[in-house]
Structure formats: structure tokens, C-alpha cells
Design a protein around this motif. Structure first.
Motif, PDB file in Angstrom:
ATOM      1  N   PHE A   9      -5.743  -1.252  -1.325  1.00  0.00           N
ATOM      2  CA  PHE A   9      -5.740  -0.748  -2.695  1.00  0.00           C
ATOM      3  C   PHE A   9      -6.629  -1.628  -3.566  1.00  0.00           C
ATOM      4  N   ASP A  10      -6.863  -1.192  -4.787  1.00  0.00           N
ATOM      5  CA  ASP A  10      -7.800  -1.799  -5.733  1.00  0.00           C
ATOM      6  C   ASP A  10      -9.231  -1.329  -5.438  1.00  0.00           C
ATOM      7  N   ARG A  11     -10.232  -2.097  -5.778  1.00  0.00           N
ATOM      8  CA  ARG A  11     -11.615  -1.601  -5.828  1.00  0.00           C
ATOM      9  C   ARG A  11     -12.535  -2.301  -4.837  1.00  0.00           C
ATOM     10  N   ASP A  12     -13.375  -1.495  -4.195  1.00  0.00           N
ATOM     11  CA  ASP A  12     -14.457  -2.014  -3.365  1.00  0.00           C
ATOM     12  C   ASP A  12     -15.697  -2.125  -4.255  1.00  0.00           C
ATOM     13  N   ASP A  22      -0.134   3.071  -6.755  1.00  0.00           N
ATOM     14  CA  ASP A  22       0.715   4.255  -6.900  1.00  0.00           C
ATOM     15  C   ASP A  22       0.031   5.520  -6.398  1.00  0.00           C
ATOM     16  N   VAL A  23      -1.272   5.647  -6.641  1.00  0.00           N
ATOM     17  CA  VAL A  23      -1.995   6.812  -6.128  1.00  0.00           C
ATOM     18  C   VAL A  23      -2.084   6.741  -4.607  1.00  0.00           C
ATOM     19  N   LEU A  24      -2.313   5.551  -4.075  1.00  0.00           N
ATOM     20  CA  LEU A  24      -2.345   5.394  -2.623  1.00  0.00           C
ATOM     21  C   LEU A  24      -1.015   5.812  -2.006  1.00  0.00           C
ATOM     22  N   LYS A  25       0.067   5.365  -2.583  1.00  0.00           N
ATOM     23  CA  LYS A  25       1.386   5.739  -2.072  1.00  0.00           C
ATOM     24  C   LYS A  25       1.579   7.247  -2.116  1.00  0.00           C
ATOM     25  N   LYS A  26       1.147   7.880  -3.192  1.00  0.00           N
ATOM     26  CA  LYS A  26       1.291   9.326  -3.323  1.00  0.00           C
ATOM     27  C   LYS A  26       0.478  10.058  -2.258  1.00  0.00           C
ATOM     28  N   ARG A  27      -0.750   9.623  -2.019  1.00  0.00           N
ATOM     29  CA  ARG A  27      -1.608  10.290  -1.023  1.00  0.00           C
ATOM     30  C   ARG A  27      -1.043  10.128   0.389  1.00  0.00           C
ATOM     31  N   LEU A  28      -0.592   8.925   0.707  1.00  0.00           N
ATOM     32  CA  LEU A  28      -0.066   8.699   2.044  1.00  0.00           C
ATOM     33  C   LEU A  28       1.240   9.452   2.262  1.00  0.00           C
ATOM     34  N   SER A  29       2.029   9.575   1.242  1.00  0.00           N
ATOM     35  CA  SER A  29       3.309  10.280   1.360  1.00  0.00           C
ATOM     36  C   SER A  29       3.125  11.755   1.697  1.00  0.00           C
ATOM     37  N   VAL A  58       2.190  -6.544  -5.638  1.00  0.00           N
ATOM     38  CA  VAL A  58       2.188  -5.079  -5.532  1.00  0.00           C
ATOM     39  C   VAL A  58       3.233  -4.609  -4.532  1.00  0.00           C
ATOM     40  N   CYS A  59       3.270  -5.247  -3.372  1.00  0.00           N
ATOM     41  CA  CYS A  59       4.205  -4.815  -2.334  1.00  0.00           C
ATOM     42  C   CYS A  59       5.652  -5.040  -2.741  1.00  0.00           C
ATOM     43  N   GLN A  60       5.929  -6.130  -3.410  1.00  0.00           N
ATOM     44  CA  GLN A  60       7.304  -6.420  -3.826  1.00  0.00           C
ATOM     45  C   GLN A  60       7.797  -5.454  -4.899  1.00  0.00           C
ATOM     46  N   ALA A  61       6.871  -4.866  -5.637  1.00  0.00           N
ATOM     47  CA  ALA A  61       7.249  -3.981  -6.744  1.00  0.00           C
ATOM     48  C   ALA A  61       7.425  -2.525  -6.323  1.00  0.00           C
ATOM     49  N   ARG A  62       7.257  -2.207  -5.035  1.00  0.00           N
ATOM     50  CA  ARG A  62       7.265  -0.796  -4.639  1.00  0.00           C
ATOM     51  C   ARG A  62       8.248  -0.515  -3.510  1.00  0.00           C
TER      52      ARG A  62
END
Length: 506
Positions: A9-12, A22-29, A58-62
């Protein structure tokens, strides 16, 4: 359920591709992912310690959806097992390494230290590699040390490392392998049979990779649910010491919709590229056409492209005689223009031959030929006079299409090299690529540049199975109206004879 073996997650900053957690989680779900091993791209491109702090927060918050992977850049690592022990104490599940993105080599002694320290602290490694040399080096370094590791090939042409993967699996029992970038039809079940399903995992590589390409490929494999579960969750969970549900993974609605939609696939082959391609028989081709509801496929012979156009075009006709959904592309040879014209005269009378095919940059005369080379002139003059489509690679196509405005041209593998051709209205764009990298397959940019009516569905089967391309389309962000045109309707414009065949079938 699926445990995604690696995402980010974040930017390349190289490509400006980015995604929020949050968008990553939504897409993977959407694809039944319940956990994903993940890290922040900050840990790759910025200081890894700062990036690891970002990953952990990030991981601890989700709520446990993301499993934190630490990263270390060997170029700034001075050794010391204390740091790795702290990773484990803080809850990091694995160590992610990025040689290509960080410009280091597996042969470096500092990398030996990183790998040794990870092994001593029993921290599993995810090795992200981007070419065949890196793949082999990573397998040797990690395999010889004996550290539990996942080898993840993430760039173009993963079909080229399958033989190395098999050999590495035989030599090094501690290694697991990500199947997310393997594109061949039937390759996952083939590897499950050859080296065992317990050696395989699936990683999306999102957002740098189109996430659904990996999941669609596993969904399309002809494996039973329990074996798929090994690949989707059990194996990576053992590597990470994670307890997971044993519930079989439901097929996603979007996969079912994409698979069942009636489609025209404009890029198929008979024969072999001298790689490991498990489903190249005529029978397998017909089965795959049925599985993916392909109404018509446009096929050309690899024998014709690589060796003998007369024998190869006959092979195409033989396949057509066995399956009336198969249409033919007549392969031409620029060094043999007279023979090519004879082949065109012979086969163009058959209404199910719908175009010409060449790979012009295969032919060498100090430098690769372009389609505008004088050797192609009589062939293109025929195509122009008869308004026939010519499928080819990109070199020289701009000049050829300008000079022959009444011919139609199909630019193969054109998903990231389309700008120059975009203003030529007699050019259509084939989306088959061996890469699931978003930077290699800019579908939205392609549609914006050339319009939604000139992009056509093409898989390049059996080297790249239909599920592979469908997964990229599903992750592209294009609307269903546009996707449905790409899957079927647009091919009728690029190959006018297909329209007649479709009308006959109604």
C-alpha cells in the motif's frame, strides 16, 4: 478463504501508482481475501525503518486483515540479529526483499548477512524478483541457507522461469513459490502435479500488479477445492505460523461474470514456444473455448511463425476442421513474399480465415525488421486492396498503417506502447501481455487515447490463458459497458469476416 501472500500500500514514486490501505482491503475482499501479508511502499523507496513503522501502524489499525511484512535494504544494513528479533517481537510476520526496486544483487555479501540473520531469527522471507536471473539467484541463495522463503516473480514473462521453478523446488524443500504471475493455461495444476500443491501460494502483488489476474488464474485451475485451499491459504499460513479457517473459497461473482460472458478472443495459437505449456493439444484448446464461453477465436500457428508457413498454416486449418469456433490467421513470411501470397490465395477463399499474422521483429537483418520493411510491401499491398486485417507487433506499424490506409492493423501486445498509433483510425489494439503490472497494462489510458471501440480482447493462449487477461480487465477500473465491448463487439470491426460468421450463427 484466501490469504494473499503479498500486497503493498501507499505510493510507488516511479510510476505514481498508489493505493490507500482501506481501498486495498476493499479490492482484495472482492476476491474472498481475509488476510494479506503486506508492507508500505515507503519501506521500499524511503528509509526502511521509517517505512516499517508505517507498515506496523497500518496493520495494527485494521483488525488483523493485514499481516505486517518488514523490509530491509541490504545497501544500508550493517548487520545485527537484534534488529530482526525486534521485528518478530513487534509482530512482523515476514521479511520482504526487493532487489530490482532497490538496485542490489543477490550475489552481494551484505545480502548473505541479511539472509543469514533472518534465518537465525526464524523470520520467513518473501523475495520479490523481476527477471529470470534474479529468480535463479534468489532460489540458490535462500535455498542453500535453508531459510523458509516465498519466491515471488512479479514482472513480465514469468512463463520463462517455470523450468527453473521446478528445478528449485526439487533442490530446496524450504522454498514456496507464488503462482500469481504464471500465465499459461493449466500451469498451476501442472505444477501441483509435478512438485506438489503444498509448494505453491498466490499473491496479488497489488497495487503494482492487477490483483484479480492472480486470483482468476487459481479459480480457473482444474483442481479440487481442497487442493486449491492449499494454494490459497494453507501453505502461506504455515510459513507465517498463522491459524486460518478451512472454509473452501467461493468463486467470486466478478470471475463468474467475466468467464461466462460471450466473447471473441482474437489471439490464439497452436503449437509451442518451446516453453512449458501444459494445455496445447487441440482437445485442450476446445475445452478452454467452452470453459470461457469463447464464441470465436483467431488462431495462428507457432510452427508457421517460427519455422514453416506452409506446414503451420495447414496446422491452423486442421484445428479449424475440428472446432468450428476457431478462425484462422494466415501467417506470412517477409523473406518469402511469393510463397506468402500463394498461401494467402490458398486460404483466403475459406471464409473462416479472417486475417494475416506476422511477428516482424522475429526476422533479423542486423536489426529487427519493421512492418514497413520493403519485404512486406507486396503482402501489405494485397491486404490494402482487399481491406484485410494484419496482426503484428508494433515495430514499423505506424509507417505501414499510414501507407496502407485501406488495410486494417491489429497492434499486438499494445497496452503500454500505443500513443503513436492512437490517431490512426485503421489500427486496433490487442491487450494480450505476459505482465500483470499496472505499468505494463494501462487499460484506462489506452481506452482514453484510442476510444472504447478499438480495444479488443486477446489472451495469446495457451501461453497466456484467458483467465489471466480477464483478471487484468476486472481490476482495470473500466466500466462494464466498456469491458463488454472489448470482450466481443469490437473484434467484429477489427476482423470484418467475423461479423459475417457471427451473423451466420444467429
Amino acid at each position: 478463504m484466501i490469504v494473499d501472500a503479498f500486497a503493498m500500500f501507499d505510493r510507488d514514486p516511479r510510476t505514481n501508482i498508489s493505493i490507500t490501505p482501506d481501498v486495498l482491503k476493499k479490492r482484495l475482499s472482492l476476491h474472498s481475501v481475509e488476510h494479506a501479508l503486506a508492507c508500505s511502499l515507503q519501506s521500499v523507496f524511503d528509509g526502511y525503518r521509517e517505512g516499517n513503522s508505517r507498515t506496523l501502524s497500518v496493520c495494527q489499525a485494521r483488525d488483523g486483515f493485514f499481516l505486517p511484512a518488514a523490509s530491509v535494504n541490504p545497501l544500508s544494513y550493517e548487520g545485527g540479529k537484534t534488529e530482526f528479533r525486534e521485528f518478530k517481537e513487534k509482530g512482523f510476520c515476514a521479511l520482504a526483499l526487493f532487489p530490482n526496486l532497490q538496485h542490489w544483487s543477490w550475489q552481494a555479501m551484505s545480502v548473505e548477512r541479511v539472509v543469514s540473520d533472518a534465518a537465525d531469527t526464524e523470520l520467513p522471507i518473501v523475495a520479490n524478483v523481476s527477471n529470470s536471473d534474479e529468480f535463479t539467484s534468489a532460489c540458490k541463495v535462500l535455498g542453500q541457507v535453508g531459510v523458509k522463503s516465498l519466491i515471488r516473480y512479479s514482472a513480465r514473462g514469468a512463463y520463462s522461469v517455470v523450468s527453473e521453478l521446478i528445478e528449485a523446488a526439487n533442490r530446496f524443500p524450504h522454498l514456496l513459490f507464488d503462482v500469481g504471475s504464471l500465465s499459461q493455461s493449466g500451469i498451476i495444476e501442472h505444477l501441483a502435479e509435478i512438485i506438489g500443491a503444498d509448494r505453491l501460494c498466490v499473491a496479488s502483488g497489488a497495487p503494482l500488479n492487477f490483483e484479480a489476474a492472480a486470483f482468476f488464474s487459481v479459480a480457473a485451475s482444474r483442481l479440487d477445492d481442497d487442493t486449491k485451499l492449499d494454494i490459497e491459504s494453507r501453505n502461506i499460513s504455515k510459513l507465517l505460523s498463522l491459524d486460518v479457517s478451512e472454509t473452501p473459497t467461493p468463486v467470486s461473482d466478478i470471475y463468474t461474470k467475466m468467464k461466462n460472458f460471450p466473447k471473441i478472443d482474437t489471439h490464439w495459437h497452436t503449437g509451442s514456444w518451446q516453453l512449458i505449456e501444459p494445455r496445447k493439444s487441440f482437445e485442450a484448446i476446445s475445452e478452454d473455448l467452452t470453459e470461457f464461453n469463447i464464441q470465436h477465436s483467431c488462431s495462428s500457428s507457432i510452427v508457421a511463425l517460427n519455422w514453416d508457413i506452409e506446414a503451420g498454416n495447414q496446422e491452423t486449418l486442421d484445428l479449424m476442421s475440428q472446432d468450428d469456433r476457431v478462425c484462422g490467421l494466415i501467417v506470412v513470411d517477409p523473406w518469402r513474399p511469393d510463397t506468402s501470397l500463394e498461401q494467402i490465395a490458398k486460404y483466403s477463399r475459406n471464409p473462416r480465415f479472417v486475417g494475416l499474422k506476422t511477428i516482424q521483429d522475429f526476422y533479423l537483418d542486423r536489426t529487427p525488421l519493421g512492418l514497413d520493411h520493403c519485404s512486406y510491401l507486396p503482402i501489405l499491398e494485397w491486404a490494402n486492396a482487399n481491406r484485410w486485417p494484419v496482426m503484428a507487433h508494433l515495430p514499423g506499424m505506424f509507417e505501414a498503417a499510414q501507407k496502407h490506409p485501406d488495410a486494417l492493423f491489429v497492434a499486438a501486445h499494445a497496452t503500454w506502447r500505443f500513443q503513436e498509433l492512437s490517431r490512426l483510425k485503421n489500427v486496433y489494439f490487442d491487450i494480450a501481455t505476459s505482465s500483470s503490472l499496472r505499468s505494463d497494462a494501462d487499460f484506462r489510458g489506452l481506452v482514453d487515447a484510442v476510444g472504447e471501440d478499438r480495444v479488443i480482447f486477446s489472451s495469446d493462449s495457451q501461453l497466456m490463458g484467458p483467465a489471466w487477461t480477464l483478471g487484468k480487465l476486472a481490476s482495470s477500473g473500466l466500466g462494464w459497458t466498456v469491458i463488454s465491448k472489448i470482450l466481443s463487439k469490437n473484434a467484429l470491426k477489427a476482423f470484418p469476416r467475423l461479423a459475417s460468421l457471427s451473423d451466420e450463427g444467429k
